[in-house]
Design an enzyme around this catalytic site. Structure first.
Site, PDB file in Angstrom:
ATOM      1  N   ALA A  35      -3.596  -4.603  13.488  1.00 17.30           N
ATOM      2  CA  ALA A  35      -4.846  -3.727  13.791  1.00 17.30           C
ATOM      3  C   ALA A  35      -3.985  -2.654  14.835  1.00 17.30           C
ATOM      4  O   ALA A  35      -3.769  -1.330  14.645  1.00 17.30           O
ATOM      5  CB  ALA A  35      -6.016  -4.609  14.514  1.00 17.30           C
ATOM      6  N   LYS A 119      -4.442 -11.469   0.620  1.00 22.80           N
ATOM      7  CA  LYS A 119      -3.628 -11.115   0.684  1.00 22.80           C
ATOM      8  C   LYS A 119      -3.398 -12.169   2.229  1.00 22.80           C
ATOM      9  O   LYS A 119      -3.820 -12.718   2.947  1.00 22.80           O
ATOM     10  CB  LYS A 119      -3.858  -9.925   1.995  1.00 22.80           C
ATOM     11  CG  LYS A 119      -2.898  -9.490   2.285  1.00 22.80           C
ATOM     12  CD  LYS A 119      -3.046  -8.160   2.435  1.00 22.80           C
ATOM     13  CE  LYS A 119      -1.564  -6.844   2.494  1.00 22.80           C
ATOM     14  NZ  LYS A 119      -0.452  -7.715   3.693  1.00 22.80           N
TER      15      LYS A 119
END
Ligand code: IVH
Length: 685
Positions: A35, A119
């Site tokens: 992130a 993913k």
């Protein structure tokens, strides 16, 4: 934001992102969460959108991943291995769909079907089949060139040596090599028991296992493969992503059980939610859902931007959160004296991992959160690195009854004053090398993998040796051979480990200069800056002398600041480092033990070195690309537009507005023949 602020930040981002790429792809040792990495990339994209003309040659949006590691053979991909654009909010997905529709000029009523699949958090790999047989396997590397891992991939049970049915003559299957959570845990247990490397997460374990020189090691690691696309293909026997993935599955390769096609946004997002809700129960790590335009003719029309296809999107999952109690705040002292508060927590499971510590970054962060010992806090874990406290959830009365945290005004390790420098949020111990915490951290840094990389001298050993007086400064490490008797009596040290340690130390008596400079741990001097300094100064004494002189002599300071890639802040940090008498002692002492070989100093000197050039109009004897390469080889920067910062314009026939602007600004203008002379003059030197 001013243009120069933006340029400085873009430069910082290019370096920082490249460094994280290297850590992640090249060394399998990420320092920041996915992130946080994504945030850097996003910030870079924002700045580039606001200042398109400042887009750098080495912009992270132009490169994918990291350059391949040197030890495995290289493979040039027949078709580049791309990356994916990321989405975080649903609105990003809506926007993506709108963009695709606009690009294709789809009338409102027409269906735009997308596929969706998890993913996988592994590493991408391209498997080349010719006449049905697996002939080559390669990692992504930098997207253009990857590493040859054919023999290693042959050991993966999911990957067939031969395809079933009638596959095209040439077909590259692309997908993810990964390790299941259970296999990862078991592997780490085995590794720990045998004293081998313990991996941070399944992805790193998969990468480390795949990129082995010895395929028998890979064979012993439980790797898996899941196909998600293709590269070069002599024939594409389908019209949609869905059909072709089913072909790949029919040929014998695994595809995701959660791969499907959706005709509208609602069902697509429902699939995303469904996968997210099962995330913790899936046998492998995933970090989002990938959407792809189903029609292949549309994929072809959409093509790609810099490094990612316009027809695909990675919809990432938000970070995982949990609640727990803050038991204590400890202060750690880093190598540069920075005090970092660490939250000690009541153990709690976040996304399948037990967390007991979290970073609180700095005093500002504690004040912003107003977090107090005893508070209930929300914890967030993104990717695989240090969890963060995102907020306090204690009821107000209970919170008010707790003692506000008082940041120490003294270093907990040495008692020296701890202060924030002007304009900085970080609070630092002013004890310098009097502070044992800083000294031990510096030693740890010195021997660390990115610095001198002395095997067998891990962080814990350094700490123990320091505590017991075996090493005080870097030079002492090279004198450990004289203290073998003192090591021998320590627990866990046998003859073999002592011999290995001393051999590893001896092997680092002639370290590359850039590593040595990095190892010294000067503030703001990372690996790239160390290389810039090494190639400019060529030796440590030369750098030391210049830095010492620079403290009183502006000319010497200028010499530092004019080093490519070094600004006033870094230059000042270097000067400050050598202004500290203790550091000079440490360096001079070290120089009696190590002798780095001469560093290849940049030799091209040309009248355009360090200048900013603009080529405009047509060139007749060489291509624009070649001219640009020539300029860069001479140490010049090539810009796309003329500004006050332009030093020289090379104008050919047909030059228009840029030439005019250069004339208006009074920038020097030359022709192609003059340019050829500059190039010739530089190369005959
Ligand atoms: S498609 C042309 N599908 O994510 C697009 N990639 O962040 C190429 N990845 O390099 C990738 N699961 O290593 C695609 N279902 C999936 C994926 C996936 C994982 C990886 C892949 C890619 C990276 C981009």
């Amino acid at each position: 934001m001013t243009e120069s602020d933006a340029a400085a930040e873009l430069e910082y981002l290019a370096r920082e992102i490249a460094r994280h790429n290297r850590l992640y792809h090249g060394e399998d040792a990420p320092e920041i969460s996915d992130a946080d990495y994504d945030a850097l990339v996003r910030r870079n994209a924002e700045l580039e959108a606001a200042f398109p003309h400042l887009m750098r040659e080495d912009s992270p949006s132009r490169v994918v991943g990291a350059a391949p590691a040197a030890h495995l053979g290289k493979v040039r991909h027949a078709q580049a291995m791309l990356s994916l654009e990321n989405a975080f909010a649903e609105s990003d997905v809506t926007e993506f769909i709108a963009r695709v529709r606009r690009f294709l000029s789809l009338p409102p009523g027409d269906e735009l079907a997308l596929t969706a699949e998890p993913k996988i958090d592994g590493l991408s790999c391209s498997l080349r089949y010719e006449r049905g047989w697996l002939v080559q396997a390669a990692t992504r590397g930098d997207g253009t060139t990857g590493e040859n891992v054919t023999e290693n991939v042959r050991t993966i049970a999911d990957v067939p040596q031969q395809l079933r049915g009638d596959a095209p003559t040439v077909f590259e299957v692309r997908g993810e090599v990964y390790m299941s959570k259970a296999d990862f845990a078991a592997l780490n247990e085995r590794q720990a028991a045998s004293g081998g490397k313990v991996f941070a997460n399944p992805r790193n374990a998969a990468a480390g296992s795949l990129r082995q020189l010895d395929p028998s090691i890979t064979a012993a690691r439980p790797l898996r493969f899941l196909a998600h696309g293709w590269g070069e293909a002599s024939e594409v026997p389908a019209e949609t992503q869905l059909e072709l993935m089913h072909c790949i599955s029919d040929w014998g390769l695994p595809i995701s059980a959660d791969f499907n096609r959706f005709a509208d946004l609602e069902t697509l997002l429902a699939h995303y939610q469904a996968i997210e809700s099962r995330r913790a129960d899936l046998p492998f790590d995933i970090d989002g859902v990938v959407y792809k335009v189903d029609r292949l003719d549309w994929q072809r029309r959409l093509g790609q931007v810099a490094k990612a296809p316009r027809w695909a999107l990675a919809h990432k999952f938000p970070a995982q959160r949990a609640e727990t109690t803050l038991n204590a705040i400890d202060i750690q002292v880093g190598r540069t004296g920075k005090l970092t508060p660490v939250a000690r927590l009541e153990p709690v499971t976040v996304g399948g991992v037990v967390v007991t510590n979290a970073t609180l970054h700095n005093a500002d962060e504690i004040a912003r959160l107003d977090v107090r010992v005893g508070d209930r806090v929300t914890l967030q874990r993104a990717g695989d690195v240090i969890p963060q406290i995102v907020g306090v959830v204690t009821p107000p009365e209970a919170h008010a009854a707790l003692q506000p945290y008082v940041y120490p005004a003294e270093c907990p390790a040495c008692g020296s004053a701890a202060v924030a420098e002007d304009g900085e949020v970080d609070i630092r111990c002013t004890g310098g090398l009097v502070c044992p915490a800083q000294r031990v951290e510096r030693l740890r840094h010195f021997v660390s993998r990115a610095a001198l990389d002395i095997e067998g001298l891990g962080a814990k050993t350094v700490e123990d040796f320091f505590a017991d007086g075996l090493v005080h400064s870097p030079a002492d490490i090279y004198r450990l051979h004289a203290k073998a008797d003192l090591i021998r009596v320590r627990e866990g040290w046998g003859e073999t480990s002592i011999r290995n340690l001393l051999a590893a130390i001896e092997a680092k008596r002639r370290p590359p200069l850039d590593r040595l400079l990095f190892a010294l741990g000067m503030r703001h001097v990372g690996g790239v800056t160390a290389r810039d300094l090494a190639s400019r100064f060529g030796s440590l004494p030369k750098l030391r002398d210049t830095a010492v002189q620079a403290a009183s002599d502006p000319e010497a300071l200028a010499e530092l600041v004019t080093v490519e890639g070094i600004g006033p802040k870094v230059a000042q940090a270097v000067v400050d480092f050598f202004a500290e008498p203790h550091n000079l002692e440490v360096v001079d002492d070290l120089l009696t033990e190590v002798s780095p070989p001469p560093f290849a100093v940049e030799t091209v000197q040309s009248r355009v070195s360090g200048k900013t050039l603009v080529f405009t109009g047509s060139l007749e004897t060489i291509s624009r690309d070649e001219a640009k390469a020539q300029a860069e080889a001479l140490g010049a920067k090539v810009a796309g537009s003329v500004s006050a910062k332009t030093d020289l314009v090379i104008a050919g026939p047909g030059a228009g507005s840029k030439l005019k602007k250069a004339q208006d600004l009074g920038v020097e203008i030359i022709g192609e023949a003059d340019w050829a002379e500059i190039v010739a003059a530089a190369s005959t030197r």
